[in-house]
Design a protein around this motif. Structure first.
Motif, mmCIF file in Angstrom:
data_model
loop_
_atom_site.group_PDB
_atom_site.id
_atom_site.type_symbol
_atom_site.label_atom_id
_atom_site.label_comp_id
_atom_site.label_asym_id
_atom_site.label_seq_id
_atom_site.Cartn_x
_atom_site.Cartn_y
_atom_site.Cartn_z
ATOM 1 N N GLN A 164 0.113 -10.218 -4.115
ATOM 2 C CA GLN A 164 -0.673 -9.220 -4.858
ATOM 3 C C GLN A 164 -2.146 -9.627 -4.923
ATOM 4 O O GLN A 164 -3.039 -8.778 -4.771
ATOM 5 N N LYS A 165 -2.419 -10.892 -5.150
ATOM 6 C CA LYS A 165 -3.815 -11.348 -5.162
ATOM 7 C C LYS A 165 -4.440 -11.234 -3.775
ATOM 8 O O LYS A 165 -5.608 -10.849 -3.637
ATOM 9 N N HIS A 166 -3.655 -11.529 -2.745
ATOM 10 C CA HIS A 166 -4.157 -11.415 -1.374
ATOM 11 C C HIS A 166 -4.516 -9.958 -1.046
ATOM 12 O O HIS A 166 -5.585 -9.680 -0.470
ATOM 13 N N ILE A 167 -3.663 -8.997 -1.434
ATOM 14 C CA ILE A 167 -3.932 -7.580 -1.154
ATOM 15 C C ILE A 167 -5.086 -7.079 -2.018
ATOM 16 O O ILE A 167 -5.911 -6.269 -1.569
ATOM 17 N N HIS A 168 -5.174 -7.549 -3.261
ATOM 18 C CA HIS A 168 -6.287 -7.147 -4.138
ATOM 19 C C HIS A 168 -7.621 -7.579 -3.545
ATOM 20 O O HIS A 168 -8.588 -6.797 -3.497
ATOM 21 N N ASP A 169 -7.710 -8.809 -3.071
ATOM 22 C CA ASP A 169 -8.949 -9.279 -2.448
ATOM 23 C C ASP A 169 -9.228 -8.528 -1.149
ATOM 24 O O ASP A 169 -10.397 -8.235 -0.827
ATOM 25 N N HIS A 170 -8.177 -8.195 -0.418
ATOM 26 C CA HIS A 170 -8.357 -7.444 0.840
ATOM 27 C C HIS A 170 -8.929 -6.055 0.565
ATOM 28 O O HIS A 170 -9.837 -5.603 1.276
ATOM 29 N N GLU A 171 -8.437 -5.351 -0.467
ATOM 30 C CA GLU A 171 -8.935 -4.006 -0.753
ATOM 31 C C GLU A 171 -10.375 -4.029 -1.241
ATOM 32 O O GLU A 171 -11.202 -3.224 -0.797
ATOM 33 N N HIS A 172 -10.692 -4.927 -2.165
ATOM 34 C CA HIS A 172 -12.055 -4.946 -2.700
ATOM 35 C C HIS A 172 -13.066 -5.455 -1.676
ATOM 36 O O HIS A 172 -14.250 -5.144 -1.781
ATOM 37 N N GLY A 173 -12.622 -6.193 -0.689
ATOM 38 C CA GLY A 173 -13.535 -6.617 0.363
ATOM 39 C C GLY A 173 -13.767 -5.558 1.423
ATOM 40 O O GLY A 173 -14.800 -5.562 2.096
ATOM 41 N N ARG A 174 -12.822 -4.624 1.579
ATOM 42 C CA ARG A 174 -12.932 -3.575 2.598
ATOM 43 C C ARG A 174 -12.714 -2.194 1.994
ATOM 44 O O ARG A 174 -12.077 -1.332 2.600
ATOM 45 N N ILE B 260 -18.404 7.613 -8.199
ATOM 46 C CA ILE B 260 -17.955 6.860 -9.376
ATOM 47 C C ILE B 260 -16.625 6.175 -9.078
ATOM 48 O O ILE B 260 -16.391 5.029 -9.496
ATOM 49 N N PHE B 261 -15.745 6.848 -8.359
ATOM 50 C CA PHE B 261 -14.448 6.252 -8.040
ATOM 51 C C PHE B 261 -14.610 5.001 -7.184
ATOM 52 O O PHE B 261 -13.934 3.981 -7.414
ATOM 53 N N SER C 176 -13.696 -0.472 -10.432
ATOM 54 C CA SER C 176 -12.720 -1.458 -9.956
ATOM 55 C C SER C 176 -11.309 -0.910 -10.138
ATOM 56 O O SER C 176 -10.457 -1.507 -10.804
ATOM 57 N N SER C 177 -11.070 0.271 -9.575
ATOM 58 C CA SER C 177 -9.757 0.902 -9.681
ATOM 59 C C SER C 177 -8.854 0.343 -8.590
ATOM 60 O O SER C 177 -9.258 0.201 -7.431
ATOM 61 N N TYR C 178 -7.629 0.048 -8.969
ATOM 62 C CA TYR C 178 -6.710 -0.604 -8.031
ATOM 63 C C TYR C 178 -5.278 -0.293 -8.428
ATOM 64 O O TYR C 178 -4.925 -0.337 -9.615
ATOM 65 N N LEU C 179 -4.453 0.065 -7.460
ATOM 66 C CA LEU C 179 -3.024 0.276 -7.666
ATOM 67 C C LEU C 179 -2.264 -0.831 -6.942
ATOM 68 O O LEU C 179 -2.376 -0.962 -5.714
ATOM 69 N N PRO C 180 -1.501 -1.664 -7.656
ATOM 70 C CA PRO C 180 -0.750 -2.742 -6.989
ATOM 71 C C PRO C 180 0.331 -2.188 -6.070
ATOM 72 O O PRO C 180 0.715 -1.022 -6.139
ATOM 73 N N ILE C 181 0.840 -3.052 -5.229
ATOM 74 C CA ILE C 181 1.921 -2.703 -4.322
ATOM 75 C C ILE C 181 3.253 -2.861 -5.053
ATOM 76 O O ILE C 181 3.477 -3.841 -5.766
ATOM 77 N N SER C 182 4.141 -1.889 -4.866
ATOM 78 C CA SER C 182 5.447 -1.951 -5.511
ATOM 79 C C SER C 182 6.321 -2.993 -4.817
ATOM 80 O O SER C 182 6.462 -2.971 -3.587
#
Length: 675
Positions: A145-155, A571-572, A576-582
Motif C-alpha cells: 500500500q505504501k509502495h502504490i501510494h508513493d507511485h500514484e503521488h509521484g505520477r 482542485i482534485f 492529496s486524495s487517494y483510494l487504497p487498493i482492496s
C-alpha cells in the motif's frame, strides 16, 4: 612541316550527345527520369506536409503528430491489439521487489479469494495455507500500500491524464443542466438565514440508533431495462471510448412527479412528512467528504392548514462544480444509459401510470433505407448531435419508509419519508423484481489492482439495496485508461456495512440516528422556501439561505452562483486524495499475472523472499600452534569415590529397567485376560 592528320571524330549520329556518365547513373539516382516519374508526388497533396514542416521551425510548440480523425486527439499508442484477450497491464515494480510468499502460496491464497468472490466453497487445503500465511500477508499488504501510494503521488498527472476527456464532456453536460436551472428559477438574491449542523455534529445526548422500517415500493413509472445477467459488453465500452461526447451530452428528461399533492395532504393528516430524493439524501449524509459532490439544493417547508403538520420537501441537488472520481463515473454512466437505449441494444419493460407492465417490442428495421443515396457526401464530426440517436430511457420509483429512532431512555419516534430513485434494471420479466443497484466505477490505477469504493458509493449502494429491498447489487469496474472491463463485483448489505466500518469508521445505524437529529432541527425552522448550501469555509455547518428583495454585501445571486465558475479538475489534482487498493478483490490484472492482491510478484523459481539482514563479516581464523595438553592428576581417594558413584548409578538404572519390564508384562496379561 606537315600538319597532323585529324583524329577520327566518329559517326555523325553520335555527335552533340551527353557524356556516357549520364547514361551510367544508378536507377535510384535523383536525376534519373524514370525514378523521378515513379516517385513523383502531387504538389497539392504535398502542400500541407510542406507547410507543417515549415511551421516546425517557426514554433517548436507545434504538434506534428498524427491525430485520430474521429476525436481529433493524438492517440496514446501507435497500435492497438485486440487479437488477444490480455489487457497488457503490468504491476509497477521498478525496484524489482518480490513477495515473501512463494508461487504455490500465492496461488492458494488467490483461490481462496476467488471462491469468496464467487460465493463458492473454499478448498480446505487452500484455507490452511491462507491461515498459515496471515501474518506475512498483513505485513506485506502494508508495504505494498505504501509502495502504490508513493507511485500514484509521484505520477499523478500521468495516471489521471485520461481524465481530461471526461472533464470536457462533464463541462458540456453541466452547461445543459445549468441552462435548465436558469430557466426554472428566477435570478433572486439570497442571504444566509440560519446555520444547521452537519450530520457528523448532530449527535444525541443519549446513546441511540436508527433503522429504516416499513419500506414499501409504491409505484414505478417509465422504462426499465430487462437485464437477466448484469454484465457490460466490451464492444459497447470501446464504442463509448471514442463516442463518449455523442451519448453523454444529451438533455435528460425530468423525472416524473410520482407523489401528488392530494396524497401529501392525506399523509399530513397523520403527521409530518419528508420528501427526500436519493440524491438529496446522499448530499445530507456525505457532504464535505469529497470535492466533486453537489453542495446546493432547494428545500421547501410548508404547513397544512387543517392539521398544522409540516411537509418538508427537498429538491434535486445542483450539479457539482468540481470534477473528480464521482463526476467521471457519472459521465460514463449517462453515456452508457443513452447507448443501451438505442434500438436493438437492450430489452425494456414499460411501467405505465395505471400500474400495468408490458414488454417494449423491438423496432423492425426497414428493408429499404429512406436516405437519399444521390445526395452529396458530407462527413460529420464525431461530437455532432446526430438526429438519429434516440434519447435515453428513464424511470423513477417512489418508495415510502419510516426512519425510526430507538435507544435507552428515548421515546420511539418515526419520521415518515418518501424517496424517489431510478431503477437500474429488472432481472425477470415475470417477477419484475428490480436489482438492487448497478454502479460503473472507473479504476484509476488498473496496473495496481482494484480500488476500494468511496464512502459516497458505499452509502449510495446501501441505501438503494435498503429502499428496493434487494439482496444483491452490482458494480462494474472499468479501467480509466482504455475503458477495458476489470471486474464484475457483487454487492450485499453485509459487505457494504463491513467496508464502511473498516475503511471509513462509519456505522449506518449511528449515521441514520444523526439524520434523525438533523430532521428534528429542520422541523423548528419557519415555513418558507430555502436554499440549503455547503461552503468549505464552514466545514461543520449547512447554510440555510432565503431570498431577499434588496441585495446586500453578504448576499449572492443565484444565476451568478451557477455560472461564475466552469467545472475543472484542478482542485482534485492538487488535493492529496487517494483510494487504497482492496486486498480482497481479484480483478483482471491478478488473474492474468497470477498475482495476489496487495502483494509483490513472487520469484520465478518459486522460492519465498525473506527480508534482507545485515551481513556480519566473518573473521578469518588465525593459525595457532596447538599447545600441549596437560592432564589433571587425581588422588587415589578421589578415584575410588568416582568408581563407587558410577556403580551406584548403574544399579539404580538396572532396577528401574526391571520394574518397567514387569509392568509391561502385567499390562499385556491384563489385555489378554480382558479378551
Amino acid at each position: 612541316m606537315d600538319k597532323d592528320p585529324p583524329l577520327y571524330a566518329g559517326n555523325g549520329i553520335f555527335r552533340n550527345q551527353p557524356s556516357y556518365k549520364v547514361f551510367n547513373k544508378s536507377f535510384e539516382h535523383v536525376d534519373d527520369a524514370l525514378y523521378t516519374f515513379l516517385n513523383e508526388v502531387d504538389p497539392e497533396v504535398l502542400r500541407l506536409e510542406l507547410r507543417e514542416t515549415a511551421d516546425v521551425f517557426k514554433s517548436f510548440n507545434h504538434n506534428t503528430a498524427l491525430r485520430d480523425p474521429r476525436t481529433e486527439e493524438v492517440p496514446g499508442k501507435a497500435h492497438c491489439d485486440h487479437s488477444s484477450p490480455g489487457s497488457g497491464y503490468s504491476f509497477p515494480n521498478p525496484l524489482e521487489l518480490h513477495s515473501e510468499l512463494n508461487l504455490k502460496q500465492q496461488a492458494a491464497c488467490m483461490r481462496v479469494l476467488l471462491s469468496w468472490q464467487r460465493s463458492e466453497p473454499v478448498d480446505e487445503e487452500d484455507f490452511v495455507v491462507w491461515q498459515a500465511t496471515e501474518k506475512k500477508r498483513c505485513n506485506e499488504q502494508q508495504r505494498v500500500q505504501k509502495h502504490i501510494h508513493d507511485h500514484e503521488h509521484g505520477r499523478k498527472e500521468v495516471i489521471y491524464a485520461p481524465m481530461k476527456s471526461l472533464v470536457a464532456v462533464y463541462r458540456k453536460w453541466y452547461e445543459l443542466n445549468v441552462k435548465k436551472l436558469l430557466e426554472a428559477y428566477p435570478n433572486e438574491s439570497y442571504v444566509t438565514f440560519s446555520g444547521l449542523p452537519q450530520l457528523s455534529q448532530c449527535k444525541s445526548l443519549n446513546s441511540q440508533s436508527a433503522s429504516m422500517e416499513h419500506v414499501e415500493l409504491e409505484r414505478i413509472l417509465g422504462r426499465v431495462r430487462l437485464w437477466p445477467e448484469v454484465e457490460l459488453r466490451q464492444e459497447a465500452l470501446r464504442t463509448l471510448r471514442v463516442r463518449l461526447d455523442r451519448y453523454a451530452v444529451r438533455e435528460t428528461k425530468e423525472p416524473a412527479k410520482l407523489l401528488r399533492d392530494e396524497e401529501k395532504d392525506l399523509e399530513l393528516e397523520a403527521g409530518n412528512i419528508f420528501v427526500l430524493p436519493l440524491d438529496s439524501l446522499l448530499m445530507l449524509l456525505t457532504t464535505g467528504s469529497y470535492i466533486d459532490l453537489p453542495t446546493e439544493m432547494f428545500v421547501s417547508l410548508r404547513e397544512c392548514p387543517k392539521s398544522k403538520h409540516k411537509c418538508m420537501e427537498f429538491q434535486a441537488p445542483f450539479p457539482a462544480r468540481n470534477c473528480g472520481w464521482h463526476t467521471n463515473s457519472l459521465v460514463l454512466k449517462r453515456a452508457y444509459e443513452a447507448y443501451v437505449s438505442q434500438p436493438g441494444e437492450a430489452k425494456w419493460m414499460e411501467f405505465e401510470p395505471n400500474g400495468t407492465v408490458k414488454e417494449v417490442p423491438d423496432k423492425p428495421t426497414p428493408e429499404m433505407s429512406s436516405i437519399d443515396l444521390h445526395m452529396a457526401y458530407k462527413p460529420q464530426p464525431i461530437d455532432h448531435q446526430s438526429s438519429d440517436i434516440v434519447d435515453g430511457s428513464t424511470n423513477t420509483a417512489l418508495v415510502s419508509w419510516s426512519l425510526r429512532c430507538k435507544g435507552e431512555g428515548v421515546e420511539h419516534k418515526d419520521f415518515q419519508i418518501f424517496s424517489t430513485l431510478p431503477i437500474s434494471a429488472v432481472g425477470d420479466c415475470k417477477d419484475k423484481v428490480p436489482i438492487g443497484c448497478h454502479f460503473i466505477k472507473l479504476e484509476n490505477k488498473p496496473d495496481c489492482g482494484c480500488e476500494i469504493m468511496s464512502k459516497y458509493e458505499l452509502i449510495s449502494a446501501w441505501l438503494q439495496l435498503k429502499l428496493l429491498r434487494a439482496e444483491m447489487g452490482h458494480c462494474t469496474r472499468i479501467s480509466l485508461r482504455d475503458f477495458e472491463p476489470m471486474l464484475e463485483e457483487k454487492l450485499t448489505i453485509i459487505s457494504l456495512e463491513q467496508q464502511l466500518h473498516d475503511y471509513y469508521n462509519t456505522i449506518m445505524p449511528q449515521l441514520l440516528s444523526n439524520l434523525c437529529e438533523f430532521l428534528k432541527l429542520l422541523d423548528t425552522v419557519p415555513i418558507g422556501e430555502y436554499l440549503l448550501r455547503y461552503s468549505p469555509k464552514y466545514k461543520d455547518k449547512f447554510l440555510l439561505c432565503n431570498a431577499t428583495k434588496e441585495a446586500t454585501a453578504q448576499s449572492f445571486q443565484l444565476h451568478q452562483l451557477l455560472t461564475e465558475t466552469s467545472p475543472s479538475d484542478q482542485i482534485f489534482l492538487t488535493q492529496s486524495s487517494y483510494l487504497p487498493i482492496s486486498p480482497t478483490l481479484c480483478g483482471r490484472l491478478h488473474t492474468e499475472l497470477q498475482l495476489l492482491p496487495c502483494a509483490f510478484p513472487a520469484k520465478a523459481d518459486g522460492r519465498a523472499v525473506h527480508r534482507r539482514k545485515v551481513a556480519i563479516p566473518k573473521l578469518q581464523p588465525t593459525r595457532r600452534v596447538p599447545a600441549r595438553r596437560q592432564f589433571k592428576k587425581y588422588t587415589e581417594a578421589q578415584t575410588e569415590d568416582f568408581r563407587r558413584r558410577c556403580k551406584t548409578g548403574q544399579k539404580i538404572r538396572a532396577r528401574k529397567r526391571k520394574k518397567a519390564a514387569a509392568n509391561d508384562e502385567k499390562l499385556q496379561l491384563d489385555k489378554i485376560m480382558s479378551l
